[in-house]
Design an enzyme around this catalytic site. Structure first.
Site, PDB file in Angstrom:
ATOM      1  N   THR A 121      28.311  70.744  25.501  1.00  0.00           N
ATOM      2  CA  THR A 121      29.489  69.987  25.050  1.00  0.00           C
ATOM      3  C   THR A 121      29.799  70.395  23.618  1.00  0.00           C
ATOM      4  OG1 THR A 121      28.844  68.173  26.481  1.00  0.00           O
ATOM      5  CG2 THR A 121      30.397  67.653  24.701  1.00  0.00           C
ATOM      6  N   GLY A 263      23.751  54.255  25.246  1.00  0.00           N
ATOM      7  CA  GLY A 263      22.878  55.187  24.527  1.00  0.00           C
ATOM      8  C   GLY A 263      22.921  56.518  25.237  1.00  0.00           C
ATOM      9  N   CYS A 266      24.596  61.707  25.414  1.00  0.00           N
ATOM     10  CA  CYS A 266      26.002  62.141  25.445  1.00  0.00           C
ATOM     11  C   CYS A 266      26.973  61.173  24.782  1.00  0.00           C
ATOM     12  CB  CYS A 266      26.427  62.400  26.890  1.00  0.00           C
ATOM     13  SG  CYS A 266      25.564  63.817  27.582  1.00  0.00           S
ATOM     14  N   LYS A 269      26.807  60.553  20.801  1.00  0.00           N
ATOM     15  CA  LYS A 269      27.087  61.735  19.973  1.00  0.00           C
ATOM     16  C   LYS A 269      28.482  62.290  20.242  1.00  0.00           C
ATOM     17  CE  LYS A 269      25.208  65.728  22.532  1.00  0.00           C
ATOM     18  NZ  LYS A 269      26.462  66.313  22.958  1.00  0.00           N
ATOM     19  N   LYS A 327      18.755  54.581  30.286  1.00  0.00           N
ATOM     20  CA  LYS A 327      19.264  53.997  31.529  1.00  0.00           C
ATOM     21  C   LYS A 327      18.225  54.254  32.615  1.00  0.00           C
ATOM     22  CE  LYS A 327      21.844  57.972  33.240  1.00  0.00           C
ATOM     23  NZ  LYS A 327      23.095  58.480  33.758  1.00  0.00           N
TER      24      LYS A 327
END
Ligand SMILES: NC(=O)c1ccc[n+]([C@@H]2O[C@H](COP(=O)([O-])OP(=O)(O)OC[C@H]3O[C@@H](n4cnc5c(N)ncnc54)[C@H](O)[C@@H]3O)[C@@H](O)[C@H]2O)c1
Length: 444
Positions: A121, A263, A266, A269, A327
């Site tokens: 990304t 959280g 990905c 940020k 998660k």
């Protein structure tokens, strides 16, 4: 097709394994020798359900190989996929040092016309920087070789990454030459044959698509956390509201669960990096700033609930924490809300007994080591062991095994019956009837 994947983390390994499963010949590269040595022996360095079997199967038939040497891997392929990390820099922008290091190395060793795929990304304009880095190396070598830089952002979700990669909602391809389009279409032909939707666009559009997708998901979560905060103050049950709004197909059911804040590797940020991009472009990202601000506040909510029950001085108090990963379904601890909670608990002097089914090892590395903190953190190997003698139990990550606990057992094990449910997993009336003090997110 022969393809090299550079970076063998969550994205690189899943991409490599799944492309091999679809019949491509893949070499996965990583700078971490221990990671590659482990992979060669069949040790998968991350927890991702189903990944081990695919790696094992494809490695055995020689379709999936591992090496630390990018130059060696490049000898066999003309398609190179960059899947290294782009962690946040100090100012929140994406740190492109790994991506550009790989681009330079590719430029140093490229011998034939190639396609460089960017799967990391990266901010809008990064493909141009990758191109410039490769060009500079080619110029240094005094050679001219044609190459394309493609943007192919990844949308997989940790925990269900294999399914997401194998049956994608869409495959986004930022391609600007006929050759690159042909190579990419060939690479993804097995997916297209099974009905995957391939969306072609310009490179910059593809780079932006990834950020826009994650920013939208983060916005939905922060929106719902904001509504939950308001519900708490107005005596409204956010779960009823959620059900009521999700019935509208324009809104839908996904990513509108209130909780402990988002959280992971990905959303946090990427929201920050997109905001940085906006600032650099002279545009004030008011909405993104608010999304991030709400999330920061939400991550402190669980600690606030604990201290509202037990006070601010937690010396002599024991707090059990169920779930540490950001998660369920992953061992990834990056920016996990559990870190914020545990940090505050330790600062307040608590003994924290934490349990996670998969993330204990990553949590050991990710958890704060503040020498000023007076509390102690212990990692437990079983969920009920964590609760022994606790003054409060905090559910942070909703792993399935926490969904229907034996409350009678908890009642006998805990010193003080407080349950803080950071994911609205339990029915308030039922838990209270069993003698617990119970708090959840956005429910009166
Ligand atoms: N994790 C996700 O769920 C997810 C989903 C979509 C997109 N992404 C994006 O994909 C990219 C990779 O994320 P990740 O979670 O897989 O990261 P990761 O940290 O798990 O893996 C990155 C790997 O790259 C290796 N590496 C770094 N520099 C290298 C170099 N010069 N040569 C070879 N290997 C090198 C590291 O050793 C590491 O193993 C990031 O840009 C991320 O934002 C991640």
């Amino acid at each position: 097709m022969n393809i090299v994947i550079v970076g063998s983390g969550y994205v690189g390994l899943v991409t490599g394994a799944c492309l091999a499963e679809k019949g491509q010949h893949v070499t996965c590269v990583d700078i971490s020798e221990s990671r590659i040595e482990g992979l060669k022996r069949g040790v998968v360095p991350i927890y991702e359900p189903g990944l081990d079997e695919i790696i094992d199967r494809n490695a055995k038939v020689g379709r999936l190989e591992f090496t630390t040497s990018l130059p060696d891997a490049m000898k066999k392929a003309q398609v190179y996929c960059i899947a290294v990390g782009t962690p946040p820099d100090e100012d929140g922008s994406a740190d492109l040092s790994h991506v550009l290091a790989v681009a330079r190395e590719i430029g140093q060793h490229m011998t034939e016309r190639s396609v460089i795929i960017n799967k990391s990304t990266v901010p809008v304009g990064t493909a141009d920087r990758v191109r410039a880095a490769v060009d500079a190396e080619l110029a240094r070598r005094g050679v001219q070789i044609e190459f394309d830089v493609v943007s192919n952002p990844e949308f997989l979700k940790e925990g269900v990454a294999i399914k997401d990669f194998m049956e994608p909602d869409r495959i986004v391809l930022g391609v600007e030459s006929g050759h690159a389009r042909q190579v990419m279409d060939e690479l993804y032909a097995p997916f297209a044959q099974e009905g995957a939707r391939i969306i072609h666009m310009r490179v910059r559009d593809a780079e932006m698509t990834k950020y826009a997708a994650n920013a939208m998901l983060a916005t939905r979560i922060s929106f719902m956390n904001e509504i939950a905060g308001l519900c708490e103050r107005l005596g409204v049950d956010v779960e009823s509201v959620r059900e009521g709004i999700s019935a509208d197909p324009r809104i839908g059911t996904r990513f509108i669960r209130p909780g402990a804040g988002y959280g992971g590797s990905c959303l946090p940020k990427d929201v920050r990096a997109l905001a940085r991009m906006a600032h650099s472009a002279g545009f004030d990202p008011v909405l993104l700033s608010a999304v991030e601000h709400r999330n920061d506040q939400q991550k402190s909510r669980l600690y606030e609930m604990v201290s509202s029950e037990l006070g601010d001085d937690l010396r002599g108090k024991t707090v059990a924490v169920w779930g540490l990963a950001f998660k369920p379904g992953t061992d990834d601890m990056r920016e996990a809300p559990s870190i914020t909670l545990v940090e505050s608990l330790l600062k307040a002097g608590a003994l924290v007994r934490a349990y996670d089914p998969e993330a204990t090892e990553t949590a050991r590395r990710a958890m704060p080591q503040d020498p000023q903190a007076e509390g102690t953190l212990r990692f437990m190997t079983e969920q009920y062991e964590a609760v022994e003698g606790a003054d409060a139990l905090v559910l942070v990550t909703e792993w399935p095994q926490f969904r229907a606990p034996d409350f009678a057992r908890l009642r006998t094990q805990m010193r003080y019956p407080v349950v803080i449910d950071g994911r609205n997993q339990y029915q308030p009336d039922e838990v209270r009837e069993m003698g617990f003090r119970y708090q959840s997110v956005g429910r009166p």
